[in-house]
Design a protein around this motif. Sequence first.
Motif, short mmCIF file in Angstrom:
data_model
loop_
_atom_site.label_atom_id
_atom_site.label_comp_id
_atom_site.label_asym_id
_atom_site.label_seq_id
_atom_site.Cartn_x
_atom_site.Cartn_y
_atom_site.Cartn_z
N PHE A 142 30.03 38.09 35.90
CA PHE A 142 30.91 39.14 36.00
C PHE A 142 30.69 40.22 34.75
O PHE A 142 30.78 41.49 34.86
N VAL A 143 30.62 39.48 33.59
CA VAL A 143 30.49 40.13 32.41
C VAL A 143 29.25 40.91 32.13
O VAL A 143 29.45 41.99 31.61
N ASN A 144 28.35 40.54 32.98
CA ASN A 144 26.98 40.91 33.11
C ASN A 144 27.24 42.36 33.66
O ASN A 144 26.58 43.44 33.45
N VAL A 169 45.57 37.58 46.73
CA VAL A 169 44.58 38.57 47.21
C VAL A 169 44.28 39.28 45.98
O VAL A 169 45.02 39.27 45.04
N LEU A 170 42.92 39.75 45.81
CA LEU A 170 42.32 40.42 44.58
C LEU A 170 43.48 41.44 44.08
O LEU A 170 43.48 41.77 43.12
N LYS A 176 41.78 43.45 49.68
CA LYS A 176 42.57 42.42 50.43
C LYS A 176 41.84 41.16 50.51
O LYS A 176 42.23 40.10 51.19
N SER A 177 40.65 40.99 49.78
CA SER A 177 40.20 39.43 49.93
C SER A 177 40.80 38.44 48.99
O SER A 177 41.56 38.79 48.13
N ILE A 178 40.74 37.37 49.60
CA ILE A 178 41.43 36.29 49.13
C ILE A 178 40.73 35.49 47.97
O ILE A 178 39.67 34.94 48.19
N ALA A 215 37.10 37.52 37.82
CA ALA A 215 35.71 37.41 37.70
C ALA A 215 34.92 36.44 38.71
O ALA A 215 33.95 36.59 39.16
N GLU A 216 35.58 35.13 38.64
CA GLU A 216 35.15 33.95 39.60
C GLU A 216 35.11 34.46 41.05
O GLU A 216 34.20 34.05 41.62
N HIS A 217 36.16 35.31 41.34
CA HIS A 217 36.32 35.84 42.90
C HIS A 217 35.11 36.65 43.24
O HIS A 217 34.32 36.57 44.12
N VAL A 218 34.92 37.74 42.51
CA VAL A 218 34.07 38.63 42.49
C VAL A 218 32.57 38.08 42.46
O VAL A 218 31.71 38.52 43.21
#
Length: 372
Positions: free
Chosen positions: A134-136, A103-104, A77-79, A124-127
């Motif tokens: 993120f790829v790592n 939302v994710l 639910k994160s934006i 990826a940019e959000h997380v």
Amino acid sequence: MAVKNDVFMMVEELPAVTEVGSFNPGQELSLSAASAVVMDADTGQVLYAKNCHQPKPIASTTKIMTALVAIECASLKSIATISPHAAGTEGSSIYLKAGEKLVLEELLFGALLHSGNDACVAIAEHVAGREEVFVNFMNYKAYRLGAKNTHFCNTNGLPNDQHFSSAFDLALITCNALKNPVFNRMVATKTHSITGPEGKRFLSNTNKMLWSYQGANGVKTGTTDAAGKCLVSSATRDGRRLIAVVLHSEDRWGESIRLLNYGFERFQNRTVAVQGEAFSTIGIKEGEKRTVPVSVAQNIVVALPVDKEEKVERIIMMEPELRAPVRPGQAVGKLQVLVEGEMVGQADLITMEGTPKLPAYQMMWHKIWNKI
């Protein structure tokens, strides 16, 4: 029974399934796919394989790992605020706009159902802040799962010479991902709509198997010039779930159906150890009980051919004895199950009962008695 490193090791051969005919694994399967595999999702056993460990381009099947990592690392639910970089990603798209907020969970639907490359970069940019970071995470997750022929360079599978996986690794990753209820639900979804600044986006799953194959419940398509047509599919019938992978196939739908049919029709699951059922005992020193029964901490189920005898062995690796007090559920070793010499399942061995230590005066009496 032999003793090795103070641990009892006992090999027990179980009765095989009845032979009803000759069996040549996969003899009737002639596939155009460069590599393929069928895996039992519950046991992890490979039921059929063709070049399954060869590294290959995998196109958008990459998004299986992208979604799994995101689900495990962030709140659904994160934006997420869409960056210009994400909105401008080439290839398959859900047409994200720079500055748009979603939302994710909606982005994950966009990645898994409609195969949106832009949604993957936004995830990826959000997380992780940047796609490279993120790829790592993705590569580390692959390493932890035991995927030995996998390396990711991006989140969406766009062509890169250093971006690859194998049919086996994809099945292994998918087997793990399907244990996550969120991922499991999403890849089985046929259609979904998400709200955007210009109205709703209606998403239809690119996986045609969901409409055409009985029991189909996943997973992900992939197509590029380098990878060809790829598909990771899954289906459940009679309580068994199978995963099929085809890479660079001329007929990914037909060949996936043949692989799944092969797994369902030519194999059956057999329970070789039952939780709560005693099949051995362990000696107890200085306890009110001299022995206690031992069982497995969980059922062990293996897939066996329906028309061929296969040698099934249970290897019991257990402490020679325990010193009291002993509690119920105490780990005392492991049970490994081998089919034709290959380990296909294992579980901890635990005590089914406990026993207190003998009172001091009884211990003294036993010591005196044993010296007579």
